[in-house]
Design a protein around this motif. Structure first.
Motif, PDB file in Angstrom:
ATOM      1  N   HIS B 540      -2.478  11.458  -2.700  1.00  0.00           N
ATOM      2  CA  HIS B 540      -2.596  12.038  -4.303  1.00  0.00           C
ATOM      3  C   HIS B 540      -1.213  11.802  -4.407  1.00  0.00           C
ATOM      4  O   HIS B 540      -0.965  11.178  -5.401  1.00  0.00           O
ATOM      5  N   GLU B 541       0.364  11.404  -4.151  1.00  0.00           N
ATOM      6  CA  GLU B 541       1.272  11.581  -4.700  1.00  0.00           C
ATOM      7  C   GLU B 541       1.880  10.605  -5.291  1.00  0.00           C
ATOM      8  O   GLU B 541       2.529   9.915  -6.460  1.00  0.00           O
ATOM      9  N   ASN B 542       1.377   9.629  -4.691  1.00  0.00           N
ATOM     10  CA  ASN B 542       1.293   8.106  -4.815  1.00  0.00           C
ATOM     11  C   ASN B 542       0.357   7.262  -5.172  1.00  0.00           C
ATOM     12  O   ASN B 542      -0.096   6.084  -5.183  1.00  0.00           O
ATOM     13  N   ARG B 543      -0.833   8.180  -6.085  1.00  0.00           N
ATOM     14  CA  ARG B 543      -2.097   7.500  -6.546  1.00  0.00           C
ATOM     15  C   ARG B 543      -2.030   6.187  -7.925  1.00  0.00           C
ATOM     16  O   ARG B 543      -2.033   5.257  -8.149  1.00  0.00           O
ATOM     17  N   ASP B 544      -0.729   7.075  -8.460  1.00  0.00           N
ATOM     18  CA  ASP B 544      -0.418   6.030  -9.315  1.00  0.00           C
ATOM     19  C   ASP B 544      -0.224   4.434  -9.065  1.00  0.00           C
ATOM     20  O   ASP B 544      -0.498   3.484  -9.860  1.00  0.00           O
ATOM     21  N   ALA B 545       0.856   4.410  -7.407  1.00  0.00           N
ATOM     22  CA  ALA B 545       0.527   2.596  -7.152  1.00  0.00           C
ATOM     23  C   ALA B 545      -0.809   2.692  -6.467  1.00  0.00           C
ATOM     24  O   ALA B 545      -1.137   1.581  -6.936  1.00  0.00           O
ATOM     25  N   TYR B 546      -0.849   3.473  -5.580  1.00  0.00           N
ATOM     26  CA  TYR B 546      -1.934   2.704  -5.042  1.00  0.00           C
ATOM     27  C   TYR B 546      -3.443   1.939  -5.682  1.00  0.00           C
ATOM     28  O   TYR B 546      -4.162   1.206  -5.483  1.00  0.00           O
ATOM     29  N   LEU B 547      -3.005   3.114  -7.128  1.00  0.00           N
ATOM     30  CA  LEU B 547      -3.958   2.420  -7.936  1.00  0.00           C
ATOM     31  C   LEU B 547      -4.458   1.320  -8.561  1.00  0.00           C
ATOM     32  O   LEU B 547      -4.567   0.746  -9.803  1.00  0.00           O
ATOM     33  N   THR B 548      -3.055   1.080  -8.422  1.00  0.00           N
ATOM     34  CA  THR B 548      -2.472   0.312  -9.040  1.00  0.00           C
ATOM     35  C   THR B 548      -4.457  -1.335  -9.020  1.00  0.00           C
ATOM     36  O   THR B 548      -5.635  -1.131  -8.941  1.00  0.00           O
ATOM     37  N   ASP B 549      -3.580  -1.879  -9.949  1.00  0.00           N
ATOM     38  CA  ASP B 549      -4.936  -3.408 -10.927  1.00  0.00           C
ATOM     39  C   ASP B 549      -4.895  -4.233  -9.806  1.00  0.00           C
ATOM     40  O   ASP B 549      -5.919  -5.400  -9.764  1.00  0.00           O
ATOM     41  N   ASN B 550      -3.176  -4.223  -9.420  1.00  0.00           N
ATOM     42  CA  ASN B 550      -3.151  -5.715  -8.541  1.00  0.00           C
ATOM     43  C   ASN B 550      -2.289  -5.146  -6.983  1.00  0.00           C
ATOM     44  O   ASN B 550      -1.532  -6.068  -6.751  1.00  0.00           O
ATOM     45  N   PRO B 551      -3.864  -5.102  -6.136  1.00  0.00           N
ATOM     46  CA  PRO B 551      -3.027  -4.605  -5.002  1.00  0.00           C
ATOM     47  C   PRO B 551      -3.364  -5.643  -4.522  1.00  0.00           C
ATOM     48  O   PRO B 551      -3.551  -6.813  -3.937  1.00  0.00           O
ATOM     49  N   MET B 552      -1.936  -6.181  -3.164  1.00  0.00           N
ATOM     50  CA  MET B 552      -1.608  -7.668  -2.784  1.00  0.00           C
ATOM     51  C   MET B 552      -2.031  -7.039  -0.888  1.00  0.00           C
ATOM     52  O   MET B 552      -0.890  -6.147  -0.375  1.00  0.00           O
ATOM     53  N   PRO B 553      -2.771  -7.831  -0.015  1.00  0.00           N
ATOM     54  CA  PRO B 553      -3.052  -7.830   1.369  1.00  0.00           C
ATOM     55  C   PRO B 553      -2.098  -8.520   1.487  1.00  0.00           C
ATOM     56  O   PRO B 553      -1.833  -9.387   1.780  1.00  0.00           O
ATOM     57  N   LEU B 554      -2.239  -8.038   2.656  1.00  0.00           N
ATOM     58  CA  LEU B 554      -0.809  -8.577   4.215  1.00  0.00           C
ATOM     59  C   LEU B 554       0.610  -9.037   3.623  1.00  0.00           C
ATOM     60  O   LEU B 554      -0.055 -10.671   3.866  1.00  0.00           O
ATOM     61  N   VAL B 555       0.303  -8.687   1.948  1.00  0.00           N
ATOM     62  CA  VAL B 555       1.817  -9.493   1.738  1.00  0.00           C
ATOM     63  C   VAL B 555       3.252 -10.243   2.927  1.00  0.00           C
ATOM     64  O   VAL B 555       2.903  -9.765   4.218  1.00  0.00           O
ATOM     65  N   THR B 556       3.872 -10.850   2.813  1.00  0.00           N
ATOM     66  CA  THR B 556       5.158 -11.411   3.647  1.00  0.00           C
ATOM     67  C   THR B 556       6.180 -11.025   4.172  1.00  0.00           C
ATOM     68  O   THR B 556       6.995  -9.921   3.111  1.00  0.00           O
ATOM     69  N   LEU B 558       9.064 -10.247   7.838  1.00  0.00           N
ATOM     70  CA  LEU B 558      10.123 -10.588   8.622  1.00  0.00           C
ATOM     71  C   LEU B 558       9.568 -10.426  10.008  1.00  0.00           C
ATOM     72  O   LEU B 558      10.791 -11.663  10.634  1.00  0.00           O
ATOM     73  N   ARG B 559       8.304  -9.916   9.768  1.00  0.00           N
ATOM     74  CA  ARG B 559       8.611  -9.910  11.999  1.00  0.00           C
ATOM     75  C   ARG B 559       6.694  -9.948  11.755  1.00  0.00           C
ATOM     76  O   ARG B 559       6.179 -10.393  11.203  1.00  0.00           O
ATOM     77  N   ALA B 560       6.889 -10.725  13.035  1.00  0.00           N
ATOM     78  CA  ALA B 560       5.096 -11.084  13.684  1.00  0.00           C
ATOM     79  C   ALA B 560       3.980  -9.868  13.881  1.00  0.00           C
ATOM     80  O   ALA B 560       3.112 -10.150  13.770  1.00  0.00           O
ATOM     81  N   ASP B 561       5.170  -8.635  14.147  1.00  0.00           N
ATOM     82  CA  ASP B 561       3.853  -7.626  14.762  1.00  0.00           C
ATOM     83  C   ASP B 561       3.517  -6.619  13.918  1.00  0.00           C
ATOM     84  O   ASP B 561       3.384  -5.310  14.428  1.00  0.00           O
ATOM     85  N   VAL B 562       4.412  -7.358  12.451  1.00  0.00           N
ATOM     86  CA  VAL B 562       4.739  -6.516  11.545  1.00  0.00           C
ATOM     87  C   VAL B 562       3.618  -6.143  10.378  1.00  0.00           C
ATOM     88  O   VAL B 562       3.190  -7.533  10.139  1.00  0.00           O
ATOM     89  N   PHE B 563       2.574  -5.346   9.543  1.00  0.00           N
ATOM     90  CA  PHE B 563       1.335  -5.516   8.975  1.00  0.00           C
ATOM     91  C   PHE B 563       1.703  -5.115   7.403  1.00  0.00           C
ATOM     92  O   PHE B 563       1.883  -3.813   7.661  1.00  0.00           O
ATOM     93  N   VAL B 564       1.794  -5.728   5.944  1.00  0.00           N
ATOM     94  CA  VAL B 564       2.168  -5.083   5.396  1.00  0.00           C
ATOM     95  C   VAL B 564       1.464  -4.896   4.136  1.00  0.00           C
ATOM     96  O   VAL B 564       1.593  -6.149   3.695  1.00  0.00           O
ATOM     97  N   ASN B 565       0.993  -3.738   3.247  1.00  0.00           N
ATOM     98  CA  ASN B 565       0.087  -4.713   2.263  1.00  0.00           C
ATOM     99  C   ASN B 565       0.843  -3.921   0.934  1.00  0.00           C
ATOM    100  O   ASN B 565       1.684  -3.016   0.921  1.00  0.00           O
ATOM    101  N   ALA B 566       0.290  -4.417  -0.212  1.00  0.00           N
ATOM    102  CA  ALA B 566       1.912  -4.044  -1.520  1.00  0.00           C
ATOM    103  C   ALA B 566       0.976  -3.142  -2.242  1.00  0.00           C
ATOM    104  O   ALA B 566      -0.189  -4.042  -2.806  1.00  0.00           O
ATOM    105  N   PHE B 567       1.170  -1.370  -3.102  1.00  0.00           N
ATOM    106  CA  PHE B 567       0.643  -1.789  -3.994  1.00  0.00           C
ATOM    107  C   PHE B 567       1.141  -1.456  -5.067  1.00  0.00           C
ATOM    108  O   PHE B 567       2.281  -0.359  -5.308  1.00  0.00           O
ATOM    109  N   PRO B 568       1.980  -2.668  -6.196  1.00  0.00           N
ATOM    110  CA  PRO B 568       2.762  -2.376  -7.273  1.00  0.00           C
ATOM    111  C   PRO B 568       2.442  -2.002  -8.286  1.00  0.00           C
ATOM    112  O   PRO B 568       1.392  -2.408  -8.931  1.00  0.00           O
ATOM    113  N   VAL B 569       3.267  -0.884  -8.615  1.00  0.00           N
ATOM    114  CA  VAL B 569       3.115  -0.517 -10.661  1.00  0.00           C
ATOM    115  C   VAL B 569       4.298  -1.127 -11.644  1.00  0.00           C
ATOM    116  O   VAL B 569       5.518  -1.355 -10.554  1.00  0.00           O
TER     117      VAL B 569
END
Lengths: 270, 735
Positions: B540-556, B558-569
């Motif tokens: 809720h508090e970060n819905r401004d970014a979560y609801l971005t038009d440009n969410p990015m699945p599984l961005v790069t 530095l670690r093999a065991d870490v998975f990251v999505n990105a929700f940029p505005v």
């Protein structure tokens, strides 16, 4: 001991043994009721609906059966109404007691001005909640049947699927029509103990009101004239076999009362 | 297995797609050595050159990416585009009969090559069209005809089943095999990397267009994708070996013509994301967003946590007083789960069918009738909780007509906000019209995942993919391709919902609380309640970014065991971070999540806070980029890092915090929370209106928590956050 005395003693033993080997003799069944004598029967139950079943084990089942019972039970003798309670009988109760339910919504919805519809005096009374049915039974000096009593009255002791036998016959019950029929319209559908309409006409309340801690519910038996078609997601109506039970979630009385649910009563046999 | 791409590169890629180089007229089609002696056909433009070898079939002999100067066919022999082999031997002996037809259009050049075996008993004619426009994508279409009626052979016309291969796809090598990976459609609507044991992506129905099959090399950081716009074959593979060894079978009657496939082939830089972005662009270009532009959709998208309300349960129904205990129910929802954004009233199933009352009739028999239900809805509305009602298409006991109007009447009578489409994954424009006539501010939510065509009208749906939803770090592609669509995670039968909740935080989807499944009680554990509380606050508090038009699945990272999505505005980015395979700690640091884990490219005055574990994330600079560092291992497998510009200043003088927002924001306030050390939940302690203020730590009742969170809030959205670690006993010892 002389031989005459021995003879009398032997005679007495013989008479006594004959007596204890015979069926117990009960007083005559009350009017409109059938005797179901004491004894064991195989209480085999299958659930007719699939949702909300696992919690039943918490409530009823001591034997680890999750979705069915199949056990031998002893049922003391009882009398059971030959037919479902009719509109006319229910009116007599109202006239005598002026019963008013706490929540009257949909109570006898099909009646008008305190009178059942013309020509339906002998139809089973519907649009009554379990509470309404219990009030009637109390007034009549009776009670609602337990599921075991209901099933034994419908099934006898030979485990038959339908009151009349093992072969399904749509001509022996009102199981898929537009309305209730006068009670006893299918004499050929009688159960081994002479009960009529144990399958079809209206669902019957049983004395099974319970809480699982989160809901109230009761088991209804026998199916009714109403058979919703078109989807497997409907609560199944139509022909409901002797051994099938349907879980009826309780909510507001207006919803609990239904055009397809009636009842019949029992009382202990002495 | 890890294959990701730098966010900055993705942005560049997107810009490339959004603003293609216009007016490139230099598309060339050449025949070598000449048109009468064709051995090679060259199709090229400024960015790419395709070299086709015409010799016993059409081969790809060269694929030069002019932007990098790399020929991706290097190391490969010429690879047939298609091999069509009859089921008996000697099927492809002899020469080939070729014909060439050239086609020139504005901005596009194409050549159609018809090919037939000189071996007269082979009746199959293969016709392939290759076309190039200004982009790097080669269009490749194939048609097969069984000409066995043509009288070329003594045999009677016959049905032929051919074995078909696509060597250009199946035999393609890109550098060392160990570094090569495949993105594959697997099962019906899932995608995997190399094999289905890796993380999987979920999309829509199998009839929908599939994501491109991608072949890429993580060392050389480039690849080729094959985007099948149409195919006669069901392209679905269990793993990469299945792709490599698959024999496709096609049976044709005499004279039958088959449009076999329509495919776009493109080289790309980076990993499978290039294929993903191309696919996203393709899907969105063919998608009608009309119903997503309604004002209600923007409000609906901000509703994340919902409750499935089975009205027969005593959570909501009070049997003693025969009423719905809505106020108490919502109070309990706040205590247990942090509150609901909407609730779905469930009044009919599994009761319906006992008599002739259908789904619409049954509302009137609820406590108080329709006015009683409206009263409940009104009370929910005063607490900003929306109320949805279900629609059951299967309820046809009283006929199939008039359903939409009846549902609309109910919606009007009780003032509900949306319709849940039970068992459905689609709806009907007439239904939308009927509802709009009484209240245009309402939405559809379907139980099933809609296909793309249905999703144009149905703007929200459940993600009910069982174990796929319930597993981390699985990614819901649909959420990333149509982010305007509101997805709600649910797995009603799950015993353990931790990963289901993580999955919602990770993918930025909604979450459905459902504890009474038509009478089956499946209570959430205390731990899950806590997780939902925490998830709810963050999303809720970060819905401004979560609801971005440009969410990015599984961005790069530095670690093999870490998975990251990105929700940029513009002024924020949310990075949900998940550590896979977190096992026992040993004394080596290698398997501990400590130290650098990710590179980002945000402005220098941004800072980073893990709002899941309440930890400041320090950074170091490296080659002009910012390295994010875990100073200590996160408490949980999940983290949620918010990148945002620094604004707050907090000076701790003794037991006093001097707080100031350097750039005051309109409608903002400063919120002071503490962290409950048992639950990691935030506890709201104090609100400071205006842009600055002082807090005496003694006011905060700091017994067990030792972290104080200072938040700059604007319209209930987080704009900045500072974590003040007051230490375990430091504060108390000074007393």
């Amino acid at each position: 001991m002389n031989r005459k005395k021995i003879f009398y003693v032997l005679i007495a033993i013989f008479i006594f043994s004959v007596y204890i080997n015979n069926d117990i003799v009960y007083s005559a069944a009350p009017k409109g009721m059938q005797l179901v004598p004491a004894g064991e029967f195989q209480f085999h139950v299958e659930y007719r609906w699939r949702e909300g079943l696992t919690l039943d084990t918490l409530v009823y089942d001591d034997h680890g059966f999750r979705y069915r019972f199949n056990e031998k039970v002893y049922v003391p003798a009882f009398y059971i109404d030959k037919t479902e309670v009719t509109n006319e009988q229910f009116k007599a109760f109202l006239d005598a007691t002026h019963y008013k339910p706490q929540w009257p919504e949909n109570f006898l919805k099909h009646w008008s001005n305190g009178m059942y519809p013309a020509g339906k005096a002998n139809h089973p009374v519907v649009w009554i909640s379990l509470e309404d049915a219990c009030a009637f039974a109390k007034w009549a000096g009776k009670r609602l049947p337990s599921e075991q009593e209901w099933q034994k009255a419908a099934q006898g002791t030979d485990g038959r699927d339908w009151p009349w036998g093992n072969v399904y016959d749509p001509n022996k019950a009102n199981i898929d029509s537009d309305d209730t029929q006068a009670v006893g319209s299918y004499p050929q559908g009688a159960s081994p103990y002479g009960c009529l309409d144990m399958t079809g006409n209206v669902w019957e309340w049983t004395d099974s009101f319970a809480s699982d801690g989160y809901h109230y519910f009761s088991w209804i038996r026998g199916g009714s004239y109403f058979f919703a078609k078109g989807s497997l997601w409907y609560m199944q109506g139509g022909p409901i076999a002797n051994y099938q039970r349907t879980k009826y979630w309780y909510m507001t009385p207006a919803l609990n009362r239904s055009s397809s649910i009636g009842f019949r009563c029992v009382k202990d046999a002495k | 297995m890890k294959n990701k791409i730098y966010p900055i590169f993705i942005i560049i890629l997107i810009c490339t797609y959004l603003f293609p180089v216009a007016g490139n007229a230099k598309i060339q089609l050449q025949y070598l050595p000449n048109k009468d002696m064709v051995k090679y056909i060259i199709l090229e433009n400024d960015s790419v050159q395709y070299k086709l070898l015409c010799e016993k079939g059409i081969h790809l002999a060269g694929l030069l990416d002019k932007t990098t100067g790399i020929d991706l066919m290097q190391g490969n022999p010429p690879l047939l585009f298609i091999s069509v082999r009859m089921p008996w031997s000697l099927s492809d002996v002899g020469y080939q009969l070729f014909t060439f037809t050239e086609e020139q259009q504005e901005g596009r050049k194409a050549v159609t090559i018809s090919q037939q075996s000189g071996y007269v008993e082979n009746p199959i004619v293969i016709t392939q069209t290759f076309a190039l426009d200004n982009s790097a994508k080669l269009s490749w279409q194939v048609q097969l005809v069984n000409t066995s009626t043509g009288g070329r052979t003594y045999r009677d016309p016959e049905t032929v089943t051919n074995n078909i291969y696509f060597p250009v796809l199946q035999r393609f090598q890109l550098g060392k095999t160990a570094d090569m990976h495949y993105l594959l459609p697997t099962q019906n609507s899932f995608y995997c990397i190399d094999n289905a044991d890796d993380f999987i992506f979920y999309f829509t129905s199998s009839e929908d267009p599939k994501m491109p099959i991608d072949i890429y090399n993580e060392k050389s950081n480039n690849g080729v994708y094959f985007h099948f716009l149409a195919s006669k074959f069901f392209l679905n593979f269990t793993d990469k070996n299945d792709l490599i060894s698959r024999v496709f079978k096609l049976t044709q009657e005499p004279g039958q013509k088959t449009e076999l496939l329509n495919c776009l082939i493109s080289p790309h830089q980076g990993d499978w994301h290039a294929a993903f972005w191309a696919f996203k662009k393709y899907i969105r270009a063919n998608f009608d967003f009309t119903y997503y532009k309604r004002p209600i959709q923007e409000k609906y998208r901000q509703r994340f946590v919902s409750h499935f309300t089975f009205l027969y349960g005593h959570d909501i129904y009070d049997p003693k007083d025969n009423r719905f205990r809505i106020d108490e129910f919502l109070d309990e929802g706040e205590l247990n789960f942090g509150g609901y954004d909407y609730m779905l009233l469930w009044h009919d199933y599994p009761r319906m069918g006992i008599d002739n009352r259908n789904q619409f009739d049954m509302y009137s028999d609820l406590p108080g009738g329709l006015p009683g239900v409206k009263e409940m809805v009104d009370k929910a509305h005063t607490r900003d909780v929306h109320v949805y009602i279900p629609y059951k298409p299967w309820d046809i006991m009283n006929g199939r007509t008039g359903h939409f109007e009846r549902e609309a009447e109910i919606a009007k009578a009780i003032g509900s906000d949306g319709v849940f489409l039970d068992t459905m994954g689609e709806s009907d424009i007439a239904f939308r019209t009927a509802l709009d006539a009484v209240n245009p501010d309402n939405v559809f939510v379907s139980e099933g995942r809609p296909d793309l065509a249905a999703a144009e009208l149905v703007t929200g749906s459940w993600n009910q993919q069982g174990n796929a939803t319930n597993k981390m770090p699985n990614v819901d592609l649909f959420r990333f391709i149509i982010p305007e669509h509101n997805v709600h995670n649910i797995n009603r039968g799950a015993r353990d919902r931790d990963e289901l909740i993580y999955n919602a935080l990770f993918n930025g989807t909604g979450f459905i609380v459902w504890e009474d499944i038509f009478g089956e009680i499946n209570r959430y554990s205390w731990n899950e309640r806590v997780l939902i509380h925490r998830y709810s606050r963050i999303i809720h508090e970060n819905r401004d970014a979560y609801l971005t038009d440009n969410p990015m699945p599984l961005v790069t990272d530095l670690r093999a065991d870490v998975f990251v999505n990105a929700f940029p505005v513009t002024d924020k980015c949310v990075y949900p971070v998940y550590q896979l395979g977190r096992e026992e700690v040993d004394r080596s640091l290698d398997n501990r999540l400590i130290g650098p884990f990710m590179l980002v490219s945000h402005p220098d005055d941004w800072h980073y806070v893990d709002v899941w574990n309440h930890q400041t994330i320090p950074t170091v600079k490296q080659d002009g980029r910012t390295v994010l560092v875990f100073p200590e291992e996160p408490t949980d497998v999940m983290s949620c890092i918010i990148a945002m510009p620094k604004n707050l200043q907090v000076d701790k003088q003794g037991n006093t915090l001097n707080i100031k927002a350097v750039k005051p924001l309109d409608n903002s306030f400063i919120q002071i929370n503490t962290v409950n050390n048992l639950t990691m939940m935030e506890e709201e302690k104090m609100k400071i209106t205006g842009a600055s203020g002082m807090v005496d730590l003694a006011q905060l009742d700091l017994k067990f928590p030792y972290k104080v969170i200072v938040k700059l809030m604007q319209d209930s959205v987080l704009k900045d956050e500072i974590i003040v670690d007051t230490g375990w006993l430091v504060f108390d010892s000074k007393k």
